[in-house]
Design an enzyme around this catalytic site. Structure first.
Site, PDB file in Angstrom:
ATOM      1  N   GLU A 191      -9.753 -10.289  -7.713  1.00  0.00           N
ATOM      2  CA  GLU A 191      -8.789  -9.198  -7.564  1.00  0.00           C
ATOM      3  C   GLU A 191      -7.663  -9.297  -8.601  1.00  0.00           C
ATOM      4  OE1 GLU A 191      -7.791  -9.552  -3.412  1.00  0.00           O
ATOM      5  OE2 GLU A 191      -9.790  -8.876  -2.783  1.00  0.00           O
TER       6      GLU A 191
ATOM      7  N   HIS B 231      -2.222  -5.378   1.519  1.00  0.00           N
ATOM      8  CA  HIS B 231      -3.500  -6.062   1.318  1.00  0.00           C
ATOM      9  C   HIS B 231      -3.204  -7.493   0.888  1.00  0.00           C
ATOM     10  CE1 HIS B 231      -7.332  -7.359  -0.392  1.00  0.00           C
ATOM     11  NE2 HIS B 231      -6.628  -7.774  -1.424  1.00  0.00           N
TER      12      HIS B 231
ATOM     13  N   TYR C  41     -12.485  -2.208  -3.650  1.00  0.00           N
ATOM     14  CA  TYR C  41     -13.015  -2.346  -2.287  1.00  0.00           C
ATOM     15  C   TYR C  41     -14.540  -2.234  -2.261  1.00  0.00           C
ATOM     16  CZ  TYR C  41      -8.534  -2.392   0.256  1.00  0.00           C
ATOM     17  OH  TYR C  41      -7.318  -2.739   0.787  1.00  0.00           O
TER      18      TYR C  41
ATOM     19  N   ASN D  11      -2.158   0.341   6.670  1.00  0.00           N
ATOM     20  CA  ASN D  11      -1.637  -0.900   7.253  1.00  0.00           C
ATOM     21  C   ASN D  11      -0.768  -1.728   6.310  1.00  0.00           C
ATOM     22  OD1 ASN D  11      -3.714  -1.732   5.647  1.00  0.00           O
ATOM     23  ND2 ASN D  11      -4.934  -2.672   7.269  1.00  0.00           N
TER      24      ASN D  11
ATOM     25  N   LYS E 195       0.822  -1.211   0.000  1.00  0.00           N
ATOM     26  CA  LYS E 195       0.000   0.000   0.000  1.00  0.00           C
ATOM     27  C   LYS E 195       0.864   1.273   0.000  1.00  0.00           C
ATOM     28  CE  LYS E 195      -4.038  -2.185   2.200  1.00  0.00           C
ATOM     29  NZ  LYS E 195      -5.044  -2.085   3.302  1.00  0.00           N
TER      30      LYS E 195
END
Ligand code: RTP
Ligand code: MG
Length: 142
Positions: A128, A117, A51, A114, A11
């Protein structure tokens, strides 16, 4: 156990911290092979599509804002039990609750930023992977 593929993102926060290589190293040391990879900067539309399951959640707008805040690395990881293994390597969604030695414990501080993913099921992984890669961009080594 059959060979599986999972989808992974480094990320924007982790790219900004310059730890792409350290995170890739975690995958490789655990036996996962990087069989597709590229750097992209998401549009809000694409982040929202990715998402979509969270569209009604209170954190959705912040999540899209964060995921479009800078470039990310997207990759396909391949290996035995790849989906669950990658989730184990990542640690809990909230880095404050992530087990010591996991990627989120070592490279992130906040649930909203965070580091990584990882797909939560083989079905999610297929969806995905299809958002980011065509078949001729994936180099299976199983
Ligand atoms: P990811 O999809 O990014 O791998 O994360 P995950 O499966 O561990 O967690 P998920 O429930 O799918 O949530 C997606 C991302 O939304 C952000 N989030 N914020 N503020 C909050 O309470 C909250 N909850 C989730 C996180 O950045 C999470 O990675
Ligand atoms: Mg998730």
């Amino acid at each position: 156990m059959a060979i599986e593929q999972t989808f992974s993102i480094v990320k924007p926060d982790a790219v900004g911290k310059n730890v792409i290589g350290e995170i890739y190293s975690r995958f490789e040391k655990a036996g996962l092979k990087i069989v597709a990879a590229k750097m992209v900067h998401l549009s809000a539309d694409k982040a929202g599509e990715f998402y979509a399951e969270h569209r009604e959640r209170p954190f959705f707008n912040d999540l899209v804002g964060f995921m479009t805040s800078g470039p990310i690395m997207v990759q396909v990881l391949e290996g035995e039990n790849a989906v669950a293994l990658n989730r184990d390597l990542m640690g809990a969604t909230n880095p404050k609750e992530a087990a010591a030695g996991t990627i989120r414990a070592d490279f992130a501080e906040e649930v909203s930023a965070n580091a990584v993913h990882g797909s939560d099921s083989p079905e999610s992984a297929r969806r995905e992977i299809g958002i980011f890669f065509s078949a001729d961009e994936i180099f299976s080594r199983s």
